[in-house]
Each structure stands twice: as C-alpha cells, then as structure tokens.
Scaffold this motif. Structure first.
Motif, mmCIF file in Angstrom:
data_model
loop_
_atom_site.group_PDB
_atom_site.id
_atom_site.type_symbol
_atom_site.label_atom_id
_atom_site.label_comp_id
_atom_site.label_asym_id
_atom_site.label_seq_id
_atom_site.Cartn_x
_atom_site.Cartn_y
_atom_site.Cartn_z
ATOM 1 N N GLU A 1 0.828 -1.207 0.000
ATOM 2 C CA GLU A 1 0.000 0.000 0.000
ATOM 3 C C GLU A 1 0.863 1.258 0.000
ATOM 4 O O GLU A 1 0.570 2.230 -0.719
ATOM 5 C CB GLU A 1 -0.921 -0.010 1.214
ATOM 6 N N ALA A 2 1.905 1.266 0.805
ATOM 7 C CA ALA A 2 2.783 2.432 0.863
ATOM 8 C C ALA A 2 3.423 2.699 -0.496
ATOM 9 O O ALA A 2 3.554 3.850 -0.927
ATOM 10 C CB ALA A 2 3.850 2.231 1.925
ATOM 11 N N ALA B 1 3.934 -7.664 -6.555
ATOM 12 C CA ALA B 1 4.779 -8.774 -6.102
ATOM 13 C C ALA B 1 4.528 -9.092 -4.640
ATOM 14 O O ALA B 1 4.464 -10.272 -4.250
ATOM 15 C CB ALA B 1 6.250 -8.429 -6.335
ATOM 16 N N ASP B 2 4.355 -8.065 -3.798
ATOM 17 C CA ASP B 2 4.088 -8.298 -2.380
ATOM 18 C C ASP B 2 2.754 -9.014 -2.173
ATOM 19 O O ASP B 2 2.651 -9.960 -1.387
ATOM 20 C CB ASP B 2 4.085 -6.971 -1.620
ATOM 21 N N VAL B 3 1.730 -8.549 -2.869
ATOM 22 C CA VAL B 3 0.410 -9.165 -2.726
ATOM 23 C C VAL B 3 0.446 -10.612 -3.204
ATOM 24 O O VAL B 3 -0.079 -11.520 -2.541
ATOM 25 C CB VAL B 3 -0.648 -8.360 -3.503
ATOM 26 N N ASN C 1 -3.727 -1.962 -7.974
ATOM 27 C CA ASN C 1 -4.018 -0.564 -7.676
ATOM 28 C C ASN C 1 -4.623 -0.523 -6.280
ATOM 29 O O ASN C 1 -4.799 -1.556 -5.638
ATOM 30 C CB ASN C 1 -4.950 0.054 -8.733
ATOM 31 N N LEU C 2 -4.956 0.674 -5.811
ATOM 32 C CA LEU C 2 -5.437 0.797 -4.435
ATOM 33 C C LEU C 2 -6.773 0.101 -4.230
ATOM 34 O O LEU C 2 -7.012 -0.486 -3.161
ATOM 35 C CB LEU C 2 -5.535 2.273 -4.043
ATOM 36 N N ASP C 3 -7.655 0.113 -5.210
ATOM 37 C CA ASP C 3 -8.933 -0.581 -5.054
ATOM 38 C C ASP C 3 -8.734 -2.086 -4.924
ATOM 39 O O ASP C 3 -9.386 -2.743 -4.102
ATOM 40 C CB ASP C 3 -9.854 -0.270 -6.240
ATOM 41 N N LEU C 4 -7.849 -2.641 -5.743
ATOM 42 C CA LEU C 4 -7.575 -4.072 -5.650
ATOM 43 C C LEU C 4 -6.886 -4.418 -4.341
ATOM 44 O O LEU C 4 -7.147 -5.470 -3.743
ATOM 45 C CB LEU C 4 -6.719 -4.519 -6.836
ATOM 46 N N LEU C 5 -6.021 -3.531 -3.878
ATOM 47 C CA LEU C 5 -5.340 -3.792 -2.615
ATOM 48 C C LEU C 5 -6.332 -3.756 -1.453
ATOM 49 O O LEU C 5 -6.260 -4.587 -0.533
ATOM 50 C CB LEU C 5 -4.222 -2.776 -2.386
ATOM 51 N N ARG D 1 -7.022 -6.778 1.104
ATOM 52 C CA ARG D 1 -6.956 -6.693 2.564
ATOM 53 C C ARG D 1 -8.220 -7.273 3.189
ATOM 54 O O ARG D 1 -8.180 -7.908 4.241
ATOM 55 C CB ARG D 1 -6.748 -5.238 3.017
ATOM 56 N N GLY D 2 -9.360 -7.079 2.536
ATOM 57 C CA GLY D 2 -10.593 -7.690 3.021
ATOM 58 C C GLY D 2 -10.527 -9.195 2.994
ATOM 59 O O GLY D 2 -10.961 -9.874 3.940
ATOM 60 N N PHE D 3 -9.970 -9.770 1.921
ATOM 61 C CA PHE D 3 -9.855 -11.219 1.814
ATOM 62 C C PHE D 3 -8.885 -11.787 2.848
ATOM 63 O O PHE D 3 -9.109 -12.839 3.427
ATOM 64 C CB PHE D 3 -9.374 -11.612 0.418
ATOM 65 N N GLU D 4 -7.782 -11.097 3.064
ATOM 66 C CA GLU D 4 -6.726 -11.611 3.942
ATOM 67 C C GLU D 4 -7.046 -11.407 5.423
ATOM 68 O O GLU D 4 -6.733 -12.261 6.239
ATOM 69 C CB GLU D 4 -5.399 -10.935 3.596
ATOM 70 N N PHE D 5 -7.671 -10.277 5.770
ATOM 71 C CA PHE D 5 -7.786 -9.901 7.192
ATOM 72 C C PHE D 5 -9.218 -9.822 7.701
ATOM 73 O O PHE D 5 -9.450 -9.244 8.766
ATOM 74 C CB PHE D 5 -7.096 -8.547 7.418
#
Length: 561
Positions: A456-457, A470-472, A493-497, A501-505
């Motif tokens: 995200e950063a 790559a991180d995701v 992009n930020l929307d996909l990220l 985050r919703g899927f992971e956390f």
C-alpha cells in the motif's frame, strides 16, 4: 495492601501469564513476600500491563467497534428475542452510536486501565536493581504506545503523563502522532527480538511503527481527505522491510493454522494477545458467529455458538465478483472443509477425536453433532452421529441451520439462520460452555500485514505498482497446504489492494481503520447509509465526560456527539 504482598500476587499472575510449568504452590503472607528478588518483583510489575488485552479483544468490545461498524459484520435483532441490547448493535452498524453506548464505554475503560498500568510499571520498575528492568521498561513504554494508538484511532486523542499524581495531558492530531512515534522509536533498541508474539518485541515495534506511519495522515486530520506524505510511506516500507528481512517470521502455508489453538508458535505472528489455555483466555472470537445449534465439541454438549453476527451480502459479493464463475472457496482463505459429510453424505458417523467443524465463511445448510435432551446422538459403532442441523435450541425445530446470503434488519433478514457466518479462529477444545477458555493468540500484527502495508505504501507514493503486485502475490502464493493457492493477480491498484486486505484480514479487527484510510467508511452498505465523516471517530463515553466535569475544558466531546 502491603506493596510486597501486591508484588507477590502480581508475580503469581506472571507465572501463569508466561506459561511456566512444574510450579509448586507456596502460601505467601506479608512475611514470606519479603523474600522476593528484584527480578521476581519486576516480573510482577510488568504483567498487569499486558493482562487486560484479552478483555479488550472480546467480541463486544474492540471487535464490535472495529467490525460491526463496517461492511464486514452485521448483527441484527435475532428472531426479535436475541442480541437486541437496546439497539446498540444496530446503531453501531448504522453509524448512529452515542456516548452512552456500553460497548464503547467498556472498550474505552479497558484501554485506559491498560494505559494506567503501564504508567504504574514505568514508575515502579526503576526502583528495582535487576538488569531485566531495562527491557521491561521498554516493553511497558511500548505497550503504552500501543494503547495510545488505540485511543487515537478510535477517539482521536491520546492521554500522556509520567507522574501518577498529575492529570494527563491530552494530545490530538500531529502532536499525538509524534508522541506515539517517539515512544516507539525510543524503545526499539531496548526490546528483545525473540520473546514471542505475546510481548512487545522488535518485530512488534516495527509493525506498530509501520501501521502508525500508514495511518498518520488520517490521524492528523480525521475528518478530512488524508494527505499521505511520501516520506511517511518510505517509513512504512522501511519498517515492513525490517520485519520481512529479519528471518524471524514466515508466511503460513495453511491459512487457518494462523488462527488455530496452538498458533502461539506460528511463525506468521508478529504481535498478538497471548491467550494460551493457562492464561484464562476466552473463546468469544470462535463462538460469536456460530449458530446456537452448532456444537463443535463432542466432549461438551453445553458448548455452542450464539447466533451473533454474519457477514453482509456486500462483503460476500466482493468475493463472488472477484472469482466470477468460480466459487470463492477456491481461495483457501475463504473456507476449509473439515466435515466430509458435505462432500460425501454417507460419512454421517465420525469418531469423536476426528470431529472438527468447518472453518472460514460458512454458507448454506450446516451439519454437525445432533443433540437430544442434552446428549449427543451416537451411531451403533459408538461414533458421533452427524446430520442436518435445525434451530432446536431456539424452539424452532423446523427452521434449518441453513445460512443465507440475505441478512438485514427486517424481520425476515433477522431470523436465526440469516447471514453467512465466520469461524476463523479454531473453537477451543477446552471450552466447556463455548464462551470460556481460549488457546488461540488473538492477532494484532502478522507477517502478511507487513507485506500488504508495504504494498500500500508503494502504491500511495506512486510508481510502485509492480513491487506492490509482487508483495500481494507473495502472500497469496504462500497458502498452498490444501493444493492450489489463490490465482496470482496480474495488476495492482489501491482498489484491488483494499479488496485484497478484506480477503486476507476479514474478522481480524482491522476493517474500520482500513475503510477510513481508503475513503470507504462513508459508503452505503446493507442497512447503512450515514455519510457523516465525523462518525469516523467514536464518541467519548459520557461517563468519562462526567468524570472530568470538575476540570472545565479538560475533556471535550468529539464533534457531532
């Protein structure tokens, strides 16, 4: 109470807290307490500062504020008889919460008690002559910074004092961010690296610093549009790099092992609430969403769920749309089947030792142990009888435990079977009532978050799409224990990220903070249309305002309450 006796009692708690074994019980009075060493006294002073974390992380405290206020969790008035609670869960979800909300008050009180205990430790530890006090002082100070992050995130303020006899100074905005940052930076050299996830370690400090820098723009201007500073995004990357490259942590190949009863040694955990069985932890994260007619433990016919929150259709649809024609269960983070009756109806007799309920997001007809007159049915061979469940405990024997996507505040949408449910943390096999005991550490920071905060950063700074992707994909690719991991993404992009985050956390008490940072908290979702940005911050409990009334202007209520 005699100070030495107090230290003795605290030391006894410490022995339980840090899981020491083979202890002989000694009856201590004020005379024998004088035999405590400075090391033992230091142990006893530090433990109360940690001891309230399990209480903060119960289902009706921090979880309610961070999840039920979002599009992930909704808790209707079940059947018109359960979870009414004077409408506080409806108000939490609809952003109409008030300063008299008991869950907000209880969470506030517990966190501030934690702050108070860290200050007590910071004052008492320097009086002892033992080398460990330097580390313990750093831990207490780091823990105070974490508690302060919670008050800043939820109420927009931080209380600061070092002298127990003085009133706290109240900081907001930039001052509050700087205070927490400086506290964490000050303790980083003195905390240890290998103390486990239940204590403030170097990894915990790095994770909290990364989280602070990532949210600093929100904390400076909680009602405005966040202005993310490139230099702060660089700091997020720096501290996430430290976690990733430390060699201490690794991504779990079985996603749900991160939330198992024995997860204290799981290498993905960076910082967590230590809840091992001998610490008197609670099972509320496991029982809260399950049906009252789901009984996870053959040994305990009284241990069941409570028909609490489900996920909204809005959140479920993010999964459904992401996978299109494929069922979301192809993602091993979505669901884990443990009961074979779902795929083979003939498997209706299961040995007690092999019975485990399914994990993740539970949909449709549920199967499980059949309880009649307080006892479980058994097959002729002595195995546990497994079959289709109905809402017998709710006196609705014809209503199947068949979880539906629809859940809302209408009469139909509030029935006991509505809403897909979440069973993320493993149900404790020692929980005699379903509510008590809990071995699973409750996660505050884990390695996957370091990867996704770093991603995200990089996106927020600009030009980092490939590195963020790559991180995701590194996190997605790690979940291989049950076969194919989630398919790799090809763009970021930020929307996909945000979706990722919703899927992971999901269900990990990060959603409200994420929604605010991504500009989603004023969106509309099931039963929620309030768009007031001032609801990003919770009201200061009226009891706190009243308690400070003899100090005019000292504690000002947050805007809009």
């Amino acid at each position: 109470m005699n100070k030495k006796l107090y230290s003795t009692l605290a030391f006894a708690s410490f022995l339980v807290f840090f899981g020491c074994t083979n202890l002989e019980e000694n009856i201590l009075d004020e005379t024998s307490a004088s035999g405590l060493s400075d090391r033992q006294a230091a142990d006893g002073i530090l433990v109360p500062a940690y001891a309230l974390l399990p209480n903060i992380f119960t289902h009706t405290n921090y979880f309610a504020l961070q999840e039920i206020s979002t599009d992930e969790a909704i808790l209707p008035y079940r059947g018109g008889t359960d979870w009414g609670d004077n409408g506080i869960y409806l108000a939490m979800h609809q952003h109409t919460y008030t300063s008299t909300d008991p869950n907000i008050r209880n969470t506030w009180n517990l966190i501030l008690q934690g702050v108070s205990r860290t200050i007590t430790a910071l004052n008492a530890l320097p009086t002892l002559n033992d080398p460990i006090t330097k580390t313990y002082l750093a831990e207490a100070r780091g823990l105070r910074a974490y508690y302060s992050m919670l008050t800043l995130d939820m109420w927009g303020l931080v209380f600061v004092k070092d002298d127990l006899g003085t009133n706290s100074k109240i900081l907001r905005g930039e001052e509050a961010v700087e205070f927490i940052k400086n506290e964490l930076l000050a303790v980083e050299p003195d905390v240890q690296a290998n103390v486990g996830p239940g204590r403030i370690s170097k990894g915990a400090v790095w994770g909290l610093l990364a989280r602070l820098y990532l949210n600093a723009a929100v904390y400076r201007d909680p009602y405005g549009t966040p202005a993310f500073k490139p230099e702060e995004m660089d700091k997020v990357v720096e501290y996430c790099d430290k976690i990733v490259s430390s060699g201490q942590y690794s991504l779990a190949n079985e996603y749900f092992s991160i939330f198992d009863m024995d997860n204290h040694t799981n290498k993905e955990l960076v910082f967590a609430v230590d809840q091992r069985a001998d610490l008197n932890g609670h099972n509320r994260m496991s029982y809260f969403s399950l049906s009252g007619d789901q009984f996870p433990l053959p040994a305990y016919p009284a241990a069941n769920g409570t028909d609490g929150p489900g996920i909204t259709s809005d959140f479920y649809q993010t999964w459904a749309k992401a996978y299109g024609s494929q069922d979301p269960s192809i993602d091993p983070r979505f669901y884990k089947q443990n009961l074979s009756i779902y795929s083979n109806p003939a498997d209706s007799c299961v040995a007690a030792d092999n019975f485990n309920i399914n994990r993740g997001i539970l949909r449709g007809q549920q199967y499980g142990l059949l309880r009649v007159n307080g006892a479980f049915l058994k097959c002729p061979d002595g195995k546990m009888k497994v079959g289709k469940l109905f809402h017998d405990t709710r006196n609705k024997p014809t209503l199947a435990v068949n979880f539906t996507e629809k859940i809302d505040f209408t009469v139909e949408g509030s029935n006991y079977n509505t809403g897909y449910r979440v069973e993320k943390y493993e149900f404790s096999k020692k929980s005699t009532s379903g509510r008590n005991f809990g071995e699973a550490d409750l996660i505050i920071v884990r390695l996957a978050d370091a990867y996704l905060m770093r991603a995200e950063a990089k996106l927020r700074k600009g030009g980092g799409e490939a590195a963020a992707l790559a991180d995701v994909n590194t996190v997605r690719a790690a979940r291989t224990a049950r076969g194919t991991p989630p398919p790799a993404l090809t763009t970021m992009n930020l929307d996909l990220l945000y979706r990722e985050r919703g899927f992971e956390f999901y269900w990990e008490m990060l959603r409200r903070t994420d929604m605010i940072r991504f500009g989603k908290y004023e969106d509309s979702w099931t039963e929620k249309s309030n768009k007031d940005p001032k609801k990003r911050i919770f009201p200061i409990p009226q009891t706190a305002i009243d308690g400070a009334s003899n100090l005019p202007g000292y504690l000002k209520q947050n805007d809009s309450y």
